[in-house]
Motif scaffolding. Structure first.
Motif, PDB file in Angstrom:
ATOM      1  N   PHE A 143       1.744  -7.175   9.489  1.00 30.46           N
ATOM      2  CA  PHE A 143       2.421  -7.538   8.241  1.00 30.46           C
ATOM      3  C   PHE A 143       2.644  -6.320   7.352  1.00 30.46           C
ATOM      4  CE2 PHE A 143       0.629 -11.674   9.516  1.00 30.46           C
ATOM      5  CZ  PHE A 143       1.811 -12.399   9.540  1.00 30.46           C
ATOM      6  N   ALA A 144       1.638  -5.464   7.222  1.00 27.70           N
ATOM      7  CA  ALA A 144       1.770  -4.291   6.355  1.00 27.70           C
ATOM      8  C   ALA A 144       2.792  -3.293   6.902  1.00 27.70           C
ATOM      9  CB  ALA A 144       0.410  -3.610   6.184  1.00 27.70           C
ATOM     10  N   ALA A 145       2.829  -3.128   8.223  1.00 26.78           N
ATOM     11  CA  ALA A 145       3.749  -2.154   8.831  1.00 26.78           C
ATOM     12  C   ALA A 145       5.204  -2.566   8.697  1.00 26.78           C
ATOM     13  CB  ALA A 145       3.401  -1.941  10.298  1.00 26.78           C
ATOM     14  N   SER A 146       5.443  -3.851   8.454  1.00 25.47           N
ATOM     15  CA  SER A 146       6.827  -4.316   8.336  1.00 25.47           C
ATOM     16  C   SER A 146       7.219  -4.641   6.892  1.00 25.47           C
ATOM     17  CB  SER A 146       7.044  -5.554   9.216  1.00 25.47           C
ATOM     18  OG  SER A 146       6.238  -6.620   8.774  1.00 25.47           O
ATOM     19  N   ALA A 147       6.341  -4.348   5.945  1.00 30.14           N
ATOM     20  CA  ALA A 147       6.613  -4.653   4.540  1.00 30.14           C
ATOM     21  C   ALA A 147       7.667  -3.704   3.974  1.00 30.14           C
ATOM     22  CB  ALA A 147       5.332  -4.556   3.722  1.00 30.14           C
ATOM     23  N   GLY A 148       8.518  -4.252   3.167  1.00 31.96           N
ATOM     24  CA  GLY A 148       9.562  -3.456   2.521  1.00 31.96           C
ATOM     25  C   GLY A 148      10.928  -4.078   2.752  1.00 31.96           C
ATOM     26  N   ARG A 149      11.780  -3.912   1.806  1.00 27.59           N
ATOM     27  CA  ARG A 149      13.117  -4.518   1.868  1.00 27.59           C
ATOM     28  C   ARG A 149      13.951  -3.898   2.995  1.00 27.59           C
ATOM     29  NH1 ARG A 149      15.448  -7.949  -1.216  1.00 27.59           N
ATOM     30  NH2 ARG A 149      17.689  -8.053  -1.517  1.00 27.59           N
ATOM     31  N   ASP A 150      14.539  -4.757   3.809  1.00 31.64           N
ATOM     32  CA  ASP A 150      15.460  -4.368   4.890  1.00 31.64           C
ATOM     33  C   ASP A 150      14.857  -3.369   5.882  1.00 31.64           C
ATOM     34  OD1 ASP A 150      17.442  -6.014   3.783  1.00 31.64           O
ATOM     35  OD2 ASP A 150      18.120  -4.402   2.454  1.00 31.64           O
ATOM     36  N   ARG A 151      13.558  -3.443   6.093  1.00 33.29           N
ATOM     37  CA  ARG A 151      12.883  -2.510   7.016  1.00 33.29           C
ATOM     38  C   ARG A 151      13.264  -2.837   8.458  1.00 33.29           C
ATOM     39  NH1 ARG A 151       9.712   1.427   6.917  1.00 33.29           N
ATOM     40  NH2 ARG A 151       9.311   1.288   4.699  1.00 33.29           N
ATOM     41  N   THR A 152      13.567  -1.801   9.215  1.00 38.13           N
ATOM     42  CA  THR A 152      13.927  -1.969  10.632  1.00 38.13           C
ATOM     43  C   THR A 152      12.998  -1.186  11.557  1.00 38.13           C
ATOM     44  OG1 THR A 152      15.531  -0.162  10.488  1.00 38.13           O
ATOM     45  CG2 THR A 152      16.360  -2.416  10.131  1.00 38.13           C
ATOM     46  N   THR A 153      12.073  -0.429  10.986  1.00 34.48           N
ATOM     47  CA  THR A 153      11.076   0.310  11.764  1.00 34.48           C
ATOM     48  C   THR A 153       9.737   0.212  11.026  1.00 34.48           C
ATOM     49  OG1 THR A 153      11.562   2.379  10.623  1.00 34.48           O
ATOM     50  CG2 THR A 153      12.763   1.964  12.690  1.00 34.48           C
ATOM     51  N   PRO A 154       8.639   0.394  11.750  1.00 33.40           N
ATOM     52  CA  PRO A 154       7.330   0.312  11.091  1.00 33.40           C
ATOM     53  C   PRO A 154       7.132   1.441  10.081  1.00 33.40           C
ATOM     54  CG  PRO A 154       7.094   0.300  13.496  1.00 33.40           C
ATOM     55  CD  PRO A 154       8.523   0.600  13.197  1.00 33.40           C
ATOM     56  N   ASN A 155       6.405   1.140   9.011  1.00 28.60           N
ATOM     57  CA  ASN A 155       6.041   2.174   8.043  1.00 28.60           C
ATOM     58  C   ASN A 155       4.687   2.769   8.438  1.00 28.60           C
ATOM     59  OD1 ASN A 155       4.016   0.420   7.077  1.00 28.60           O
ATOM     60  ND2 ASN A 155       5.381  -0.431   5.525  1.00 28.60           N
ATOM     61  N   ARG A 156       4.102   3.564   7.577  1.00 30.20           N
ATOM     62  CA  ARG A 156       2.862   4.268   7.921  1.00 30.20           C
ATOM     63  C   ARG A 156       1.673   3.329   8.125  1.00 30.20           C
ATOM     64  NH1 ARG A 156       1.413   6.564   1.913  1.00 30.20           N
ATOM     65  NH2 ARG A 156       1.681   4.536   0.971  1.00 30.20           N
ATOM     66  N   PHE A 157       1.778   2.073   7.673  1.00 23.43           N
ATOM     67  CA  PHE A 157       0.684   1.115   7.854  1.00 23.43           C
ATOM     68  C   PHE A 157       0.563   0.627   9.300  1.00 23.43           C
ATOM     69  CE2 PHE A 157       1.352   0.716   3.227  1.00 23.43           C
ATOM     70  CZ  PHE A 157       0.081   1.080   2.824  1.00 23.43           C
ATOM     71  N   ILE A 158       1.405   1.140  10.177  1.00 24.91           N
ATOM     72  CA  ILE A 158       1.266   0.857  11.602  1.00 24.91           C
ATOM     73  C   ILE A 158      -0.112   1.336  12.078  1.00 24.91           C
ATOM     74  CG2 ILE A 158       2.291   3.002  12.450  1.00 24.91           C
ATOM     75  CD1 ILE A 158       2.958  -0.449  13.959  1.00 24.91           C
TER      76      ILE A 158
END
Length: 182
Positions: A143-158
Motif C-alpha cells: 500500500f505504501a509503495a503505491s501511494a500517491g496520485r496517478d502513480r505508475t511505479t513503486p515509490n521508495r516505500f517498496i
C-alpha cells in the motif's frame, strides 16, 4: 461476509479464552479441543496445548482480521470504480489485501506448528514473531509503495515490502529447520 468472518473470529477467540479455565496471568496453557468426528463425548477429543506466547500472538493476529475486512471494503470500492487508481495501484492494492489474509492465516498455522514441534528459545521466538509481523509489514509495503496520485511505479516505500518478505523468509526458514531438527 467479511463482517461475519470477523464475528466468528472474535467468538472463537472469546470462547478459547473462556475455555482456558484460568486468569490470563495464571500461566496455564490454552487447551483447544479438536473436532472429533462421529463421537459425541468430549473425553474422546484430542487437545492441542498452546504456549502463552502463541496464544497471545494468535489473539493479536486474529484481531488484525478487522483491518483486513476494512481492506476488503476498500477493494469493493476500487472494483466498482468509486476510487480512482491507476492499474498499477489497483494491482498493488489487490496484492496487499491478498497477502494480508494469506499471511495471517499462515501465521496462525505456524504458531500451532511451533508449539506442536516444541520449538523454543531464540528459534521459537523468531518463528512466532517474524511470520505474523511479515503479514503486517509486507501488506503495508504494497500500500505504501503505491501511494500517491496517478502513480505508475513503486515509490521508495517498496523497501517496506522487501522488509516484510525478509521477515517471512527468516520466520518460515527458522520454523522449517527447527521442525526438521526436532
Amino acid at each position: 461476509m467479511h463482517l461475519a468472518l470477523g464475528v466468528v473470529s472474535a467468538t472463537f477467540l472469546a470462547g478459547a479464552v473462556l475455555a482456558r479455565g484460568g486468569s490470563a496471568a495464571s500461566g496455564l496453557p490454552l487447551r483447544l479441543s479438536t473436532i472429533s468426528y462421529g463421537k459425541a463425548d468430549s473425553s474422546s477429543m484430542d487437545t492441542i496445548l498452546l504456549t502463552d506466547a502463541s496464544r497471545i500472538i494468535a489473539g493479536v493476529a486474529l484481531l488484525t482480521i478487522v483491518t483486513i475486512e476494512l481492506g476488503g471494503f476498500l477493494m469493493t470500492r476500487i472494483a466498482s470504480g468509486a476510487v480512482e487508481m491507476t492499474s498499477f495501484q489497483k494491482s498493488f492494492a489487490r496484492a496487499g489485501h491478498g497477502h494480508a489474509g494469506v499471511l495471517v492465516t499462515l501465521s496462525l498455522i505456524c504458531l500451532v506448528l511451533a508449539d506442536l514441534g516444541n520449538v523454543d528459545g531464540a528459534a521459537g521466538w523468531i518463528a512466532r514473531i517474524c511470520i505474523p509481523l511479515s503479514a503486517v509489514v509486507m501488506s503495508a509495503g504494497f500500500f505504501a509503495a503505491s501511494a500517491g496520485r496517478d502513480r505508475t511505479t513503486p515509490n521508495r516505500f517498496i523497501l517496506v515490502l522487501y522488509l516484510g518478505a525478509a521477515l517471512l523468509t527468516v520466520g518460515v526458514a527458522t520454523l522449517g529447520i527447527a521442525l526438521l531438527a526436532a
